[in-house]
Design a protein around this motif. Structure first.
Motif, PDB file in Angstrom:
ATOM      1  N   ASP A  58       1.597 -37.632  14.345  1.00 24.11           N
ATOM      2  CA  ASP A  58      -0.009 -37.742  13.839  1.00 24.11           C
ATOM      3  C   ASP A  58      -0.683 -38.696  14.668  1.00 24.11           C
ATOM      4  N   THR A  59      -2.078 -38.832  14.534  1.00 23.91           N
ATOM      5  CA  THR A  59      -2.879 -39.600  15.390  1.00 23.91           C
ATOM      6  C   THR A  59      -3.371 -40.975  14.786  1.00 23.91           C
ATOM      7  N   THR A  60      -3.687 -41.852  15.602  1.00 23.03           N
ATOM      8  CA  THR A  60      -4.231 -43.129  14.860  1.00 23.03           C
ATOM      9  C   THR A  60      -5.335 -42.952  14.150  1.00 23.03           C
ATOM     10  N   THR A  61      -6.131 -41.777  14.443  1.00 21.09           N
ATOM     11  CA  THR A  61      -7.307 -41.502  13.734  1.00 21.09           C
ATOM     12  C   THR A  61      -6.803 -40.878  12.461  1.00 21.09           C
ATOM     13  N   GLY A  62      -5.794 -40.096  12.531  1.00 18.72           N
ATOM     14  CA  GLY A  62      -5.390 -39.359  11.397  1.00 18.72           C
ATOM     15  C   GLY A  62      -4.923 -40.522  10.191  1.00 18.72           C
ATOM     16  N   TYR A  63      -4.113 -41.550  10.691  1.00 19.84           N
ATOM     17  CA  TYR A  63      -3.700 -42.336   9.830  1.00 19.84           C
ATOM     18  C   TYR A  63      -4.702 -43.409   9.252  1.00 19.84           C
ATOM     19  N   ALA A  64      -5.743 -43.586  10.052  1.00 21.65           N
ATOM     20  CA  ALA A  64      -6.740 -44.524   9.553  1.00 21.65           C
ATOM     21  C   ALA A  64      -7.619 -43.578   8.526  1.00 21.65           C
ATOM     22  N   GLY A  65      -7.866 -42.606   8.812  1.00 25.19           N
ATOM     23  CA  GLY A  65      -8.670 -41.602   7.793  1.00 25.19           C
ATOM     24  C   GLY A  65      -7.978 -41.559   6.353  1.00 25.19           C
ATOM     25  N   CYS A  66      -6.629 -41.407   6.528  1.00 26.35           N
ATOM     26  CA  CYS A  66      -5.691 -41.315   5.222  1.00 26.35           C
ATOM     27  C   CYS A  66      -5.864 -42.832   4.756  1.00 26.35           C
ATOM     28  N   ALA A  67      -5.917 -43.731   5.365  1.00 26.26           N
ATOM     29  CA  ALA A  67      -5.849 -45.040   4.707  1.00 26.26           C
ATOM     30  C   ALA A  67      -7.200 -45.374   4.115  1.00 26.26           C
ATOM     31  N   ILE A  68      -8.341 -44.811   4.647  1.00 31.45           N
ATOM     32  CA  ILE A  68      -9.573 -44.916   4.187  1.00 31.45           C
ATOM     33  C   ILE A  68      -9.742 -44.197   2.946  1.00 31.45           C
TER      34      ILE A  68
END
Length: 147
Positions: free
Chosen positions: A113-123
């Motif tokens: 998964d991408t950094t964007t995916g992890y960031a979106g999930c964290a948000i």
């Protein structure tokens, strides 16, 4: 004549949750956009010895289109639920909880998964927490009784 003391404007916690879910949705859409650039990687996964190049190209296009279509559909539902949460609908908060938990589970179940995916999930997780804080609970309870 009685006065209605029900809060009509959402508290800051609901606003934070609302914008958090909006940002999370945008992050998911950006991640889906990366699928368009991953055509070669997808082709490598779909490559079978008995497929012609034309069949492989069609399979890759179909897989990309399907994945992007699913992400867009889920994104639209997420946006709709976000607006319903802002309006004080508890069922929307419950559905956002389910979607966010599925999103977290998918991060643990998939690789790459991408950094964007992890960031979106964290948000999304932070937005979910905000939607369950005491001011949010009071607002949703008041909106339910006002209906």
């Amino acid at each position: 004549m009685t006065t209605d003391t029900t809060r009509l404007t959402p508290p800051g916690t609901i606003i934070v949750a609302f914008f958090g879910f909006l940002v999370s949705t945008v992050a998911a859409l950006v991640t889906a956009g990366f699928l368009l650039g991953a055509r070669d990687e997808l082709a490598a996964v779909l490559r079978k010895p008995n497929l012609t190049q034309q069949e492989l190209d069609r399979a890759v296009t179909l897989a990309q289109g399907f994945a992007i279509g699913v992400v867009l559909l889920v994104g639209l539902v997420y946006l709709w639920l976000s607006f319903k949460l802002k309006a004080g609908r508890n069922w929307a908060r419950v559905m956002l909880t389910v979607f966010t938990l599925l999103q977290v589970a998918s991060l643990f179940a998939t690789e790459g998964d991408t950094t964007t995916g992890y960031a979106g999930c964290a948000i999304a997780v932070l937005a979910l927490v905000a939607s369950y804080l005491p001011p949010s609970n009071v607002y949703i309870a008041e909106r339910k009784h006002a209906s």
